[in-house]
Design an enzyme around this catalytic site. Structure first.
Site, PDB file in Angstrom:
ATOM      1  N   GLU A 143      -5.620   7.523  -3.693  1.00 39.93           N
ATOM      2  CA  GLU A 143      -5.405   8.608  -2.719  1.00 39.93           C
ATOM      3  C   GLU A 143      -6.460   9.700  -2.901  1.00 39.93           C
ATOM      4  O   GLU A 143      -6.979  10.257  -1.930  1.00 39.93           O
ATOM      5  CB  GLU A 143      -3.995   9.195  -2.906  1.00 39.93           C
ATOM      6  CG  GLU A 143      -3.492   9.979  -1.715  1.00 39.93           C
ATOM      7  CD  GLU A 143      -3.136   9.113  -0.507  1.00 39.93           C
ATOM      8  OE1 GLU A 143      -3.977   9.013   0.404  1.00 39.93           O
ATOM      9  OE2 GLU A 143      -2.030   8.543  -0.474  1.00 39.93           O
TER      10      GLU A 143
ATOM     11  N   CYS B 140       0.810  -1.220   0.000  1.00 41.78           N
ATOM     12  CA  CYS B 140       0.000   0.000   0.000  1.00 41.78           C
ATOM     13  C   CYS B 140       0.849   1.279   0.000  1.00 41.78           C
ATOM     14  O   CYS B 140       1.544   1.556  -0.964  1.00 41.78           O
ATOM     15  CB  CYS B 140      -1.012  -0.038   1.134  1.00 41.78           C
ATOM     16  SG  CYS B 140      -2.377   1.113   0.884  1.00 41.78           S
ATOM     17  N   HIS B 141       0.826   2.090   1.068  1.00 46.64           N
ATOM     18  CA  HIS B 141       1.695   3.273   1.102  1.00 46.64           C
ATOM     19  C   HIS B 141       3.147   2.888   1.369  1.00 46.64           C
ATOM     20  O   HIS B 141       4.060   3.648   1.031  1.00 46.64           O
ATOM     21  CB  HIS B 141       1.239   4.254   2.191  1.00 46.64           C
ATOM     22  CG  HIS B 141       0.036   5.048   1.818  1.00 46.64           C
ATOM     23  ND1 HIS B 141      -1.237   4.566   1.962  1.00 46.64           N
ATOM     24  CD2 HIS B 141      -0.091   6.295   1.281  1.00 46.64           C
ATOM     25  CE1 HIS B 141      -2.103   5.476   1.539  1.00 46.64           C
ATOM     26  NE2 HIS B 141      -1.440   6.534   1.118  1.00 46.64           N
TER      27      HIS B 141
END
Length: 228
Positions: free
Chosen positions: A165, A134-135
Site C-alpha cells: 500500500e 488483494c484488498h
C-alpha cells in the site's frame, strides 16, 4: 453438474478523499475468471447491481497481461450486468463458493457492509468455500459467526500488505489497512511474502491471496477445493 460460484465486485468508484477513480482491479477478476469459467457456473453480484466500476489504473497496469486484456475485450457483460448482492442472502445453499475480487473499491463499500458480512457468515456456516484476493480479504476482518467468534480468528490469512500500500502511495486514502485489520482479527496469523510476489493461503475452506500476482493462484486453489 458444474459447481456454482458467486463472484462479488465493488460498486464504489471514488478513491477516498482523493479525486481519483477506483473500483475493482482488472487482473483480480480476469485471472480467476479465466481459471474457473470453464469449470464452474459463475454468477456476479455487487452492492448496487448493474455495472461495477473497473479501476482504470488497473487497465494500464495490466496492458501486457494477455489474460486481462482478452477478458477486457471479450467479457464486458461479466461486470456490466451484476446482480444485487442482497438478493443472495439466504441462498448460500445454491452455491459452492463465494469469491471477492480486490481493488480499492471494496475498502469503501464491502468491508463494513452488514449485507456482505451476513452473506459471508451464511456461506461459511453452510460449509462453502469463502475466498478473496488483494484488498478484498479485508471484507472478512469483522465477520462474526453465530457463536460470536470472528471468522478469521486463529486462521492464517493474507491480503494486500502495508508495504505494498505504501509503494502505491495510497496508505492515507483507505479507511484502514487490510494487513493491520486482519493481523488483529486473526490473532497474529497474517502471513505474507515479499511485495508483489505470489502468496496464496488455504486454511480449510478459507482461501486468500496477497495481491494481483496471486489472482491466478487463488482461482486454482478454488478449483482444487471444488474438485474441478
Amino acid at each position: 453438474m458444474a459447481p456454482k460460484i458467486l463472484f462479488v465486485l465493488t460498486s464504489h468508484n471514488k478513491l477516498g478523499n482523493l479525486d481519483k477513480p477506483t473500483g475493482w482491479y482488472l487482473p483480480e477478476l480476469a485471472h480467476p475468471y479465466h481459471v474457473l469459467h470453464s469449470k464452474a457456473d459463475i454468477t456476479v453480484a455487487s452492492p448496487a447491481g448493474g455495472e461495477s466500476p473497473l479501476d482504470p489504473a488497473s487497465i494500464e497496469a495490466s496492458k501486457d497481461d494477455t489474460v486481462s486484456q482478452d477478458f477486457l475485450k471479450n467479457n464486458e457483460s461479466v461486470w456490466k450486468t451484476t446482480q444485487k448482492l442482497d438478493s443472495f442472502l439466504g441462498k448460500a445453499n445454491d452455491f459452492d463458493a463465494i469469491f471477492y475480487v480486490g481493488g480499492h473499491g471494496p475498502m469503501f463499500d464491502l468491508v463494513d457492509s452488514p449485507t456482505s458480512q451476513q452473506l459471508i457468515k451464511e456461506f461459511w456456516e453452510a460449509g462453502k468455500i469463502v475466498s478473496a484476493v488483494c484488498h478484498a480479504p479485508a471484507v472478512f476482518y469483522d465477520v462474526k459467526l453465530s457463536d460470536g467468534s470472528l471468522l478469521v480468528a486463529g486462521k492464517e490469512v493474507t491480503a494486500f500488505t502495508n508495504e505494498e500500500e505504501e509503494q502505491v502511495g495510497l496508505t492515507k486514502a483507505v479507511p484502514f489497512l487490510p494487513e493491520d485489520a486482519l493481523q488483529k482479527a486473526s490473532g497474529g496469523k497474517f502471513v505474507k511474502t515479499q511485495p508483489w510476489g505470489e502468496k496464496v493461503v488455504v486454511q480449510g475452506k478459507l482461501i486468500t491471496g496477497q495481491n494481483p500476482a496471486s489472482a491466478t493462484g487463488v482461482g486454482e486453489a478454488i478449483a482444487k477445493a471444488l474438485g474441478v
